[in-house]
Design an enzyme around this catalytic site. Structure first.
Site, PDB file in Angstrom:
ATOM      1  N   TYR A 121     -33.063 -23.427 -39.106  1.00 51.88           N
ATOM      2  CA  TYR A 121     -33.537 -22.884 -37.835  1.00 51.88           C
ATOM      3  C   TYR A 121     -34.392 -23.919 -37.092  1.00 51.88           C
ATOM      4  O   TYR A 121     -34.104 -24.249 -35.943  1.00 51.88           O
ATOM      5  CB  TYR A 121     -34.341 -21.623 -38.133  1.00 51.88           C
ATOM      6  CG  TYR A 121     -34.851 -20.873 -36.930  1.00 51.88           C
ATOM      7  CD1 TYR A 121     -33.998 -20.104 -36.138  1.00 51.88           C
ATOM      8  CD2 TYR A 121     -36.206 -20.897 -36.595  1.00 51.88           C
ATOM      9  CE1 TYR A 121     -34.475 -19.397 -35.050  1.00 51.88           C
ATOM     10  CE2 TYR A 121     -36.695 -20.183 -35.508  1.00 51.88           C
ATOM     11  CZ  TYR A 121     -35.829 -19.436 -34.729  1.00 51.88           C
ATOM     12  OH  TYR A 121     -36.314 -18.729 -33.650  1.00 51.88           O
ATOM     13  N   LYS A 178     -32.943 -25.783 -33.979  1.00 52.28           N
ATOM     14  CA  LYS A 178     -33.501 -25.607 -32.631  1.00 52.28           C
ATOM     15  C   LYS A 178     -33.953 -26.937 -32.049  1.00 52.28           C
ATOM     16  O   LYS A 178     -33.890 -27.149 -30.834  1.00 52.28           O
ATOM     17  CB  LYS A 178     -34.680 -24.623 -32.687  1.00 52.28           C
ATOM     18  CG  LYS A 178     -34.262 -23.172 -32.942  1.00 52.28           C
ATOM     19  CD  LYS A 178     -33.689 -22.518 -31.709  1.00 52.28           C
ATOM     20  CE  LYS A 178     -33.473 -21.017 -31.903  1.00 52.28           C
ATOM     21  NZ  LYS A 178     -32.983 -20.363 -30.683  1.00 52.28           N
TER      22      LYS A 178
HETATM   23  P1  NAD Z   1     -32.487 -11.235 -32.534  1.00 52.51           P
HETATM   24  O1  NAD Z   1     -31.976 -11.614 -33.877  1.00 52.51           O
HETATM   25  O2  NAD Z   1     -32.926  -9.842 -32.298  1.00 52.51           O
HETATM   26  O3  NAD Z   1     -31.421 -11.576 -31.407  1.00 52.51           O
HETATM   27  C1  NAD Z   1     -30.520 -12.625 -31.506  1.00 52.51           C
HETATM   28  C2  NAD Z   1     -29.182 -12.142 -30.963  1.00 52.51           C
HETATM   29  O4  NAD Z   1     -28.254 -13.226 -31.014  1.00 52.51           O
HETATM   30  C3  NAD Z   1     -28.588 -11.018 -31.795  1.00 52.51           C
HETATM   31  O5  NAD Z   1     -28.112  -9.999 -30.964  1.00 52.51           O
HETATM   32  C4  NAD Z   1     -27.461 -11.689 -32.566  1.00 52.51           C
HETATM   33  O6  NAD Z   1     -26.425 -10.807 -32.908  1.00 52.51           O
HETATM   34  C5  NAD Z   1     -27.040 -12.772 -31.606  1.00 52.51           C
HETATM   35  N1  NAD Z   1     -26.414 -13.928 -32.266  1.00 52.51           N
HETATM   36  C6  NAD Z   1     -26.898 -14.670 -33.291  1.00 52.51           C
HETATM   37  N2  NAD Z   1     -26.055 -15.660 -33.605  1.00 52.51           N
HETATM   38  C7  NAD Z   1     -25.004 -15.539 -32.743  1.00 52.51           C
HETATM   39  C8  NAD Z   1     -23.810 -16.270 -32.564  1.00 52.51           C
HETATM   40  N3  NAD Z   1     -23.495 -17.330 -33.334  1.00 52.51           N
HETATM   41  N4  NAD Z   1     -22.959 -15.880 -31.581  1.00 52.51           N
HETATM   42  C9  NAD Z   1     -23.237 -14.807 -30.795  1.00 52.51           C
HETATM   43  N5  NAD Z   1     -24.355 -14.076 -30.935  1.00 52.51           N
HETATM   44  C10 NAD Z   1     -25.226 -14.443 -31.897  1.00 52.51           C
HETATM   45  O7  NAD Z   1     -33.674 -12.260 -32.204  1.00 52.51           O
HETATM   46  P2  NAD Z   1     -34.718 -12.255 -31.004  1.00 52.51           P
HETATM   47  O8  NAD Z   1     -36.056 -12.040 -31.568  1.00 52.51           O
HETATM   48  O9  NAD Z   1     -34.247 -11.379 -29.915  1.00 52.51           O
HETATM   49  O10 NAD Z   1     -34.646 -13.774 -30.557  1.00 52.51           O
HETATM   50  C11 NAD Z   1     -33.860 -14.177 -29.435  1.00 52.51           C
HETATM   51  C12 NAD Z   1     -33.967 -15.679 -29.256  1.00 52.51           C
HETATM   52  O11 NAD Z   1     -35.326 -16.051 -29.042  1.00 52.51           O
HETATM   53  C13 NAD Z   1     -33.465 -16.468 -30.463  1.00 52.51           C
HETATM   54  O12 NAD Z   1     -32.755 -17.599 -30.000  1.00 52.51           O
HETATM   55  C14 NAD Z   1     -34.731 -16.911 -31.144  1.00 52.51           C
HETATM   56  O13 NAD Z   1     -34.569 -18.138 -31.827  1.00 52.51           O
HETATM   57  C15 NAD Z   1     -35.696 -17.045 -29.976  1.00 52.51           C
HETATM   58  N6  NAD Z   1     -37.081 -16.830 -30.421  1.00 52.51           N
HETATM   59  C16 NAD Z   1     -37.519 -15.570 -30.700  1.00 52.51           C
HETATM   60  C17 NAD Z   1     -38.819 -15.398 -31.163  1.00 52.51           C
HETATM   61  C18 NAD Z   1     -39.357 -14.027 -31.473  1.00 52.51           C
HETATM   62  O14 NAD Z   1     -40.491 -13.936 -31.960  1.00 52.51           O
HETATM   63  N7  NAD Z   1     -38.655 -12.960 -31.222  1.00 52.51           N
HETATM   64  C19 NAD Z   1     -39.654 -16.505 -31.349  1.00 52.51           C
HETATM   65  C20 NAD Z   1     -39.145 -17.763 -31.077  1.00 52.51           C
HETATM   66  C21 NAD Z   1     -37.857 -17.927 -30.598  1.00 52.51           C
END
Ligand code: NAD
Ligand code: UDP
Length: 330
Positions: free
Chosen positions: A155, A159
């Site tokens: 990850y 990223k």
């Molecule tokens: P989440 O897991 O709820 O959402 C991620 C979504 O992406 C899911 O719906 C999943 O099914 C989809 N997904 C994953 N891999 C995929 C692929 N190869 N093809 C198509 N769809 C795919 O996570 P989140 O918390 O909503 O995070 C969303 C984004 O924000 C992510 O990229 C994450 O790295 C980033 N982020 C989130 C946080 C947090 O605290 N929530 C912090 C830092 C970064």
């Protein structure tokens, strides 16, 4: 080739990962301002349930697809948000090779889509690019302390590689790219079993189970409510001129995990114990965003205090969990 009918006067926006926690709130907000939204998701960690209320919206389309595969959209796109990636450590470590490929090949596919459509592109990067940070709070120019061989590397390094791809496309004049480094975000629609701290503790508290704290509980995180984050993402996508640099988005309020657990215990009327468990490998010890760049460039700062955001998140889980103990303690 997928055909999408554009309606209304807003932009046409593709949200990859739009059926996830953050992505579904972003879809809500974009539709709310009159955009047409095309949500692309494989449901690997997200769910149709998150976007079910949008299914009959005339300006919403849902496409099931893994972004690691080639993607084309028939409708001209104005903007692409790439949120597709598992974000919870147990989930992104469950298939680490797929996580890395999602970050690199998936982001590459979406950047190519953006180039073909001349669409602006926002990459959801992460505070994890700073690893276990040796500088505190974290500013965007800090280059991080990341293991490229450990269990979080799929990850963190994925990223980081995605950011490198984004900035190469930007420097090459090929795509108008923006990069948000997102810090821990919480709120309604987190998955009950995704393993992240806020969802774990709330679900445990509501179920009357011991709250699991990894390590001493003295490690810190800074928690941003999801509506604040979505506002920041949209501001970064829409700001002119393109900042050309990554921008931290998070709430600078910093709490130990013990403090968070105590807050949640005090807000849930079920008596629960605390259970200490081993700290996962490479777990960052401190994390707090310096958000001066977001404040200057976007005039953005979070507005929802932790207690208020936790209240709505607890209420949402309470309404959506069906295995809570019936007997409550006042
Ligand atoms: P989440 O897991 O709820 O959402 C991620 C979504 O992406 C899911 O719906 C999943 O099914 C989809 N997904 C994953 N891999 C995929 C692929 N190869 N093809 C198509 N769809 C795919 O996570 P989140 O918390 O909503 O995070 C969303 C984004 O924000 C992510 O990229 C994450 O790295 C980033 N982020 C989130 C946080 C947090 O605290 N929530 C912090 C830092 C970064
Ligand atoms: N954590 C914890 N108990 C849990 C889940 C997580 O003590 O049930 C800790 C975890 O070890 C980390 C912090 O809480 O120190 C935040 O974990 P999370 O998985 O939410 O996010 P990240 O580590 O990616 O910031």
């Amino acid at each position: 080739m997928l055909q999408v009918n554009r309606r209304g006067k807003g932009k046409t926006v593709l949200v990859a990962g739009g059926a996830g926690f953050v992505g579904s709130h972003l879809c809500d907000a974009l539709l709310g301002r009159g955009d047409t939204v095309i949500c692309v998701d494989s449901y690997i960690t997200g769910s149709r349930d998150n976007v079910r209320p949008l299914m009959n919206h005339p300006s919403f389309r849902l496409i099931e697809q893994d972004i690691c595969k080639f993607i084309e959209i028939g409708e001209p796109l104005d903007q692409i948000y790439n949120l597709a990636c598992a974000a919870s450590p147990p989930q992104y470590q469950a298939d680490p090779v797929h996580t890395m490929m999602t970050c690199v090949a998936g982001t590459g596919n979406l950047l190519a889509l953006a180039e073909r459509h001349r669409a602006a592109f926002l990459q959801a990067s992460t505070s994890e690019v700073y690893g276990d940070p040796a500088e505190h709070p974290q500013k965007e120019d800090y280059r991080g302390n990341v293991s490229c061989t450990g269990p979080r590397a799929c990850y963190d390094e994925g990223k980081r590689a995605a950011e490198a791809l984004c900035f190469d496309m930007l420097r090459g004049g090929r795509v108008d790219v923006r990069v948000a480094r997102i810090f821990n975000t919480y709120g309604p629609r987190m998955q009950a079993n995704d393993g992240r701290i806020v969802s774990n503790l709330i679900v445990q508290a509501l179920s009357g189970k011991p709250l699991t704290i990894y390590g001493s509980g003295m490690q810190t995180r800074s928690f941003c409510y999801v509506s604040d984050l979505v506002g920041g993402l949209m501001a970064l996508m829409d700001v002119r001129p393109n900042p050309g640099v990554p921008v931290n988005l998070g709430n600078p309020g910093e709490f130990t995990i013990n403090e968070l657990a105590q807050m949640i215990r005090s807000m849930v009327p079920v008596r629960t114990a605390v259970a200490y468990r081993p700290l996962p490998k490479d777990d960052p010890q401190r994390r707090r965003p310096d958000i001066s760049r977001a404040s200057e460039l976007l005039d953005w700062q979070p507005t929802v205090p932790l207690a208020e955001g936790l209240r709505s998140t607890i209420d949402w889980f309470a309404a959506n969990l069906d295995d809570r103990p019936r007997k409550r303690v006042a």
